[in-house]
Motif scaffolding. Sequence first.
Motif, short mmCIF file in Angstrom:
data_model
loop_
_atom_site.label_atom_id
_atom_site.label_comp_id
_atom_site.label_asym_id
_atom_site.label_seq_id
_atom_site.Cartn_x
_atom_site.Cartn_y
_atom_site.Cartn_z
N HIS A 141 0.84 -1.21 0.00
CA HIS A 141 0.00 0.00 0.00
C HIS A 141 0.87 1.25 0.00
CE1 HIS A 141 -4.28 -0.92 0.20
NE2 HIS A 141 -4.00 -1.97 0.95
N GLU A 142 1.90 1.25 0.83
CA GLU A 142 2.77 2.43 0.92
C GLU A 142 3.63 2.58 -0.33
OE1 GLU A 142 6.20 4.20 3.84
OE2 GLU A 142 4.53 3.10 4.75
N ALA A 143 4.17 1.48 -0.84
CA ALA A 143 5.09 1.55 -1.99
C ALA A 143 4.37 1.87 -3.29
CB ALA A 143 5.85 0.24 -2.12
N LEU A 144 3.13 1.41 -3.43
CA LEU A 144 2.44 1.54 -4.71
C LEU A 144 1.45 2.70 -4.76
CD1 LEU A 144 1.86 -2.24 -5.45
CD2 LEU A 144 3.76 -0.78 -6.15
N VAL A 145 1.43 3.53 -3.74
CA VAL A 145 0.53 4.67 -3.73
C VAL A 145 0.81 5.54 -4.96
CG1 VAL A 145 1.99 6.19 -2.29
CG2 VAL A 145 -0.49 6.45 -2.26
N ASP A 146 -0.24 6.03 -5.59
CA ASP A 146 -0.15 6.87 -6.79
C ASP A 146 0.56 6.18 -7.96
OD1 ASP A 146 -1.49 8.96 -5.51
OD2 ASP A 146 0.37 9.77 -4.69
N SER A 147 0.49 4.85 -8.02
CA SER A 147 1.06 4.13 -9.17
C SER A 147 -0.09 3.42 -9.89
CB SER A 147 2.11 3.11 -8.71
OG SER A 147 1.50 1.97 -8.18
#
Length: 188
Positions: A141-147
């Motif tokens: 969730h944190e790494a892929l935010v806005d991806s």
Amino acid sequence: MRAEILRLIKADPKLVVAGKVNKPALGSLLRKRWPTLKYKQCGASTLTAFLEKYCADALVQPVKAKKTAPAKPQEVVQVSTREEYIAAVRLLFLSGHIGRTVTENKSAGKSLQEVGQDLKSAIDGFSKTEANFPRLRVALHEALVDSVYQLVVQAGQAQYLVINSQHIKPGMGPVPLVEEAKTPSLQE
């Protein structure tokens, strides 16, 4: 002619493979030995038909090996902090092999378990636990935010998938960040 061909086969061990006559090797030898011989003159339309008629031995046609593209080396990222871990996860999705695979798989995406295994082999020196993430989905969730990548669950199934948002189908929904805790009843 049959006796001469059988003599040639016995004389050259390269013409026999696993007890069968190596058709290409024998054909090459026959062309060298009798360059003017035409199979059609002998009542055969092909080398195989000619050999079946004059040899009656089992023939073998070696199978050519398929050419395969060399495997691309998998990226391995060295990290030592939580921030580097998140950046490495994001990089492996946005420009690395994990993101390519997820996108290629379209609506099948990649299971959370597969993503976890890929991350373990691609990130060296630091794990999600060491980065203080209790669950992989929290790190994602944190790494892929806005991806373009999202962690989803298919309605009626318990399996989480990472999927390219272009391939989300009806019935797929976002995965909750934390499990909803059961609250005790106020009425007793």
